[in-house]
Design a protein around this motif. Structure first.
Motif, short mmCIF file in Angstrom:
data_model
loop_
_atom_site.label_atom_id
_atom_site.label_comp_id
_atom_site.label_asym_id
_atom_site.label_seq_id
_atom_site.Cartn_x
_atom_site.Cartn_y
_atom_site.Cartn_z
N SER A 334 1.89 -10.17 11.33
CA SER A 334 2.80 -9.09 11.74
C SER A 334 2.06 -7.82 12.11
O SER A 334 2.59 -6.96 12.80
CB SER A 334 3.79 -8.78 10.61
OG SER A 334 3.10 -8.24 9.49
N GLY A 335 0.83 -7.68 11.59
CA GLY A 335 0.07 -6.46 11.79
C GLY A 335 0.60 -5.32 10.94
O GLY A 335 0.29 -4.15 11.20
N SER A 336 1.40 -5.63 9.93
CA SER A 336 2.00 -4.60 9.07
C SER A 336 1.37 -4.60 7.68
O SER A 336 0.88 -5.64 7.21
CB SER A 336 3.51 -4.84 8.92
OG SER A 336 4.14 -4.83 10.18
N LYS A 337 1.41 -3.47 7.03
CA LYS A 337 0.90 -3.36 5.67
C LYS A 337 1.96 -3.86 4.68
O LYS A 337 3.12 -4.00 5.01
CB LYS A 337 0.54 -1.90 5.36
CG LYS A 337 -0.62 -1.37 6.18
CD LYS A 337 -0.93 0.08 5.81
CE LYS A 337 -2.09 0.61 6.62
NZ LYS A 337 -2.42 2.03 6.28
N SER A 338 1.52 -4.07 3.45
CA SER A 338 2.43 -4.53 2.41
C SER A 338 3.55 -3.52 2.18
O SER A 338 3.35 -2.31 2.30
CB SER A 338 1.65 -4.75 1.11
OG SER A 338 2.52 -5.18 0.08
N GLY A 339 4.70 -4.02 1.82
CA GLY A 339 5.85 -3.15 1.56
C GLY A 339 7.04 -3.99 1.19
O GLY A 339 6.94 -5.22 1.08
N PRO A 340 8.21 -3.38 0.98
CA PRO A 340 9.42 -4.13 0.61
C PRO A 340 9.77 -5.24 1.60
O PRO A 340 10.35 -6.25 1.23
CB PRO A 340 10.51 -3.06 0.59
CG PRO A 340 9.77 -1.78 0.32
CD PRO A 340 8.46 -1.93 1.03
N TRP A 341 9.40 -5.04 2.87
CA TRP A 341 9.71 -6.03 3.90
C TRP A 341 9.09 -7.39 3.57
O TRP A 341 9.66 -8.45 3.90
CB TRP A 341 9.21 -5.57 5.28
CG TRP A 341 7.69 -5.57 5.40
CD1 TRP A 341 6.86 -4.55 5.09
CD2 TRP A 341 6.88 -6.66 5.82
NE1 TRP A 341 5.56 -4.92 5.30
CE2 TRP A 341 5.54 -6.21 5.74
CE3 TRP A 341 7.13 -7.96 6.25
CZ2 TRP A 341 4.46 -7.02 6.10
CZ3 TRP A 341 6.06 -8.78 6.60
CH2 TRP A 341 4.74 -8.31 6.52
#
Length: 377
Positions: A334-341
């Motif tokens: 996803s290219g996203s950092k860790s988080g609630p998602w």
């Protein structure tokens, strides 16, 4: 029993009297295999220790020494009599005596106040054998005195009624009713130990009826909860199931029985079993979310006829760790950092795989995730 007889032989050879006593004698007369056989002897604790190579001081202040012989442990207790019970829980003093009758006189019920020789001859000064034949639980001597000595004996009478399918003698029962309030003096750990035994016996409904009739429910923690209908209760062999049954039947939360100080594991098992029992419908996700034991307990109290272990075994994955894609890979794709998602998407994947809508294959999961994630981003 052979080991206990061997211990008795050593004590007798040294000039002491020694007998098998208590529940083992009762069980032997009932045709059951005795377990945890106890020996009572005229020998003092120090004399017992001098006669055997391996001993453990399990309760030496009360005259009890654990003798280790042939890989077994036999508790040997010196004949004793007890002083006053000012707290209705434990004797203020213990005096060692040389009389077996004096020792048996201090015990709770006649069926537990018999002794047996190494030749299996029965010594029965209080009519315990007749009470066994008549299926009767009767206090030794004056029941008022027995229950004032140790109030837990009242709960033990109730437990034995269901364990043995016996009735409680009228005089003994009347005494329990008069002294029921004394049960408040007993430590909750001792109360729970007896209640746990009630919950695994063959006639729990009988014990629970006596629990109510004696008024003990008025003074036990969460006592009113024990008044639920036990007629359909069948023990699972685990006491914790009885507590689950009780709460389910009364529609009460775990908080109502927390005074009994459950282990963290039992607390979680009770709460989770009640949670799944409250569900109207069980599907693959239900079997995935809950442990086999939680499902088994819930199935028993709700009357569901299914095999949770088999149902879980048929699932494509058993835990999140079985998922072919990890949280790290989802972040990479996803290219996203860790988080609630991340938690939300992992659960979406778990559900798809558990319901069989997506095969547990890394490439297939990647294709689905990349497409869906970017479509919703």
């Amino acid at each position: 029993m052979k080991t206990a007889i061997k211990v008795i032989g050593v004590l007798q050879k040294a000039g002491f009297d020694a007998y098998m006593v208590g529940g083992a004698v009762r069980d032997f007369l009932l045709g059951k295999t005795p377990h945890d056989i106890d020996v009572a002897s005229s020998a003092s604790p120090q004399e017992v220790k001098s006669l055997f190579k391996r001993t453990v001081d399990t309760g030496i202040e009360h005259g009890t020494v654990l003798v280790l012989v042939d890989g077994e442990g036999i508790e040997v207790t010196t004949f004793r009599t007890e002083g006053d019970y000012s707290d209705n829980r434990r004797p203020d003093s213990v005096e060692f005596v040389q009389s077996l009758d004096e020792d048996l006189k201090r015990r709770d019920f006649t069926i537990n106040a018999m002794a047996m020789t190494e030749n299996l001859d029965i010594i029965d000064p209080f009519g315990g054998r007749d009470d066994l034949d008549n299926r009767l639980i009767r206090a030794v001597g004056d029941p008022d005195a027995r229950f004032q000595e140790d109030a837990l004996r009242m709960l033990r009478a109730v437990r034995f009624s269901g364990q043995l399918d016996f009735v409680i003698d009228r005089e003994t029962l009347d005494s329990i009713q008069r002294h029921a309030e004394l049960i408040k003096e007993i430590a909750v750990e001792r109360l729970k130990a007896e209640i746990d035994k009630i919950l695994v016996n063959s006639f729990t409904d009988k014990s629970m009826a006596y629990l109510s009739d004696t008024r003990l429910t008025d003074f036990l923690p969460a006592g009113n909860l024990f008044k639920v209908d036990w007629s359909l209760y069948h023990s699972s062999g685990k006491a914790v199931f009885g507590w689950i049954y009780l709460l389910h039947k009364s529609n009460r939360p775990f908080a109502d029985i927390r005074d009994y100080r459950f282990s963290n594991d039992d607390k979680r098992l009770i709460q989770k079993s009640l949670e799944v029992a409250s569900l109207d419908f069980w599907d693959q996700w239900t079997f995935y979310q809950y442990s086999t034991e939680q499902l088994e307990m819930a199935a028993r109290i709700t009357g569901k006829r299914l095999d949770p272990a088999e149902a879980k075994e048929q699932l494509p994955i058993q835990t999140k760790s079985d998922l072919a894609a990890s949280g790290r890979e989802l972040m990479e794709w996803s290219g996203s950092k860790s988080g609630p998602w991340l938690k939300e998407w992992l659960e979406k994947l778990e559900k798809l795989v558990v319901y069989g809508e997506l095969k547990n294959d890394k490439e297939l999961i990647k294709d689905w995730f990349v497409n869906e994630y970017h479509r919703h981003a």
